[in-house]
Design a protein around this motif. Sequence first.
Motif, mmCIF file in Angstrom:
data_model
loop_
_atom_site.group_PDB
_atom_site.id
_atom_site.type_symbol
_atom_site.label_atom_id
_atom_site.label_comp_id
_atom_site.label_asym_id
_atom_site.label_seq_id
_atom_site.Cartn_x
_atom_site.Cartn_y
_atom_site.Cartn_z
ATOM 1 N N PRO A 13 16.371 22.766 -51.604
ATOM 2 C CA PRO A 13 16.132 23.995 -52.365
ATOM 3 C C PRO A 13 16.585 23.863 -53.818
ATOM 4 C CG PRO A 13 18.002 24.288 -50.916
ATOM 5 C CD PRO A 13 17.430 22.936 -50.614
ATOM 6 N N PRO A 14 16.014 24.661 -54.717
ATOM 7 C CA PRO A 14 16.429 24.649 -56.118
ATOM 8 C C PRO A 14 17.933 24.903 -56.259
ATOM 9 C CG PRO A 14 14.437 25.944 -55.859
ATOM 10 C CD PRO A 14 14.933 25.621 -54.480
ATOM 11 N N GLY A 15 18.561 24.190 -57.182
ATOM 12 C CA GLY A 15 19.972 24.389 -57.466
ATOM 13 C C GLY A 15 20.931 23.761 -56.475
ATOM 14 N N PHE A 62 11.111 26.001 -50.907
ATOM 15 C CA PHE A 62 11.731 25.217 -49.843
ATOM 16 C C PHE A 62 11.900 26.032 -48.562
ATOM 17 C CE2 PHE A 62 15.591 24.053 -47.533
ATOM 18 C CZ PHE A 62 15.296 22.748 -47.207
ATOM 19 N N ARG A 63 11.528 25.407 -47.468
ATOM 20 C CA ARG A 63 11.781 25.946 -46.132
ATOM 21 C C ARG A 63 12.328 24.805 -45.297
ATOM 22 N NH1 ARG A 63 6.470 28.341 -46.919
ATOM 23 N NH2 ARG A 63 6.804 30.502 -47.514
ATOM 24 N N ALA A 64 13.470 25.006 -44.725
ATOM 25 C CA ALA A 64 14.095 23.939 -43.942
ATOM 26 C C ALA A 64 13.204 23.543 -42.767
ATOM 27 C CB ALA A 64 15.455 24.393 -43.435
ATOM 28 N N ALA A 65 13.046 22.254 -42.577
ATOM 29 C CA ALA A 65 12.277 21.752 -41.437
ATOM 30 C C ALA A 65 13.086 21.967 -40.167
ATOM 31 C CB ALA A 65 11.975 20.267 -41.620
ATOM 32 N N ARG A 66 12.420 22.325 -39.110
ATOM 33 C CA ARG A 66 13.129 22.607 -37.858
ATOM 34 C C ARG A 66 13.558 21.334 -37.137
ATOM 35 N NH1 ARG A 66 12.186 27.958 -35.689
ATOM 36 N NH2 ARG A 66 12.617 26.998 -33.686
#
Length: 76
Positions: A13-15, A62-66
Amino acid sequence: MITALDHVQLAAPPGSEERLRAYYVDVLGMTEVPKPPELARRGGCWFRAGAVRLHLGIEEDFRAARKAHPGLRVTG
C-alpha cells in the motif's frame, strides 16, 4: 529454457516503505537495493539476501492477497 528465478514482485500500500524496511531489513536481515531513478519515483523498495531478490511495488488501490505470499526460508 529458464535457469533461475530473478526476483519476486509483490504489491504494497502507499506510504508503507518504512514498515517494509523495518520488516525486511531489521527483522529478516535483508539489504535494501537502490531502485533505478526512473522506478524510484513510483515508491516501493527492493531487497536482497544472497541470491534472493524481492521487489515491493506500491499500488494505489492495494488490496491484500488472500493466499499469495513469498515463501522465505530462514535460519533460527
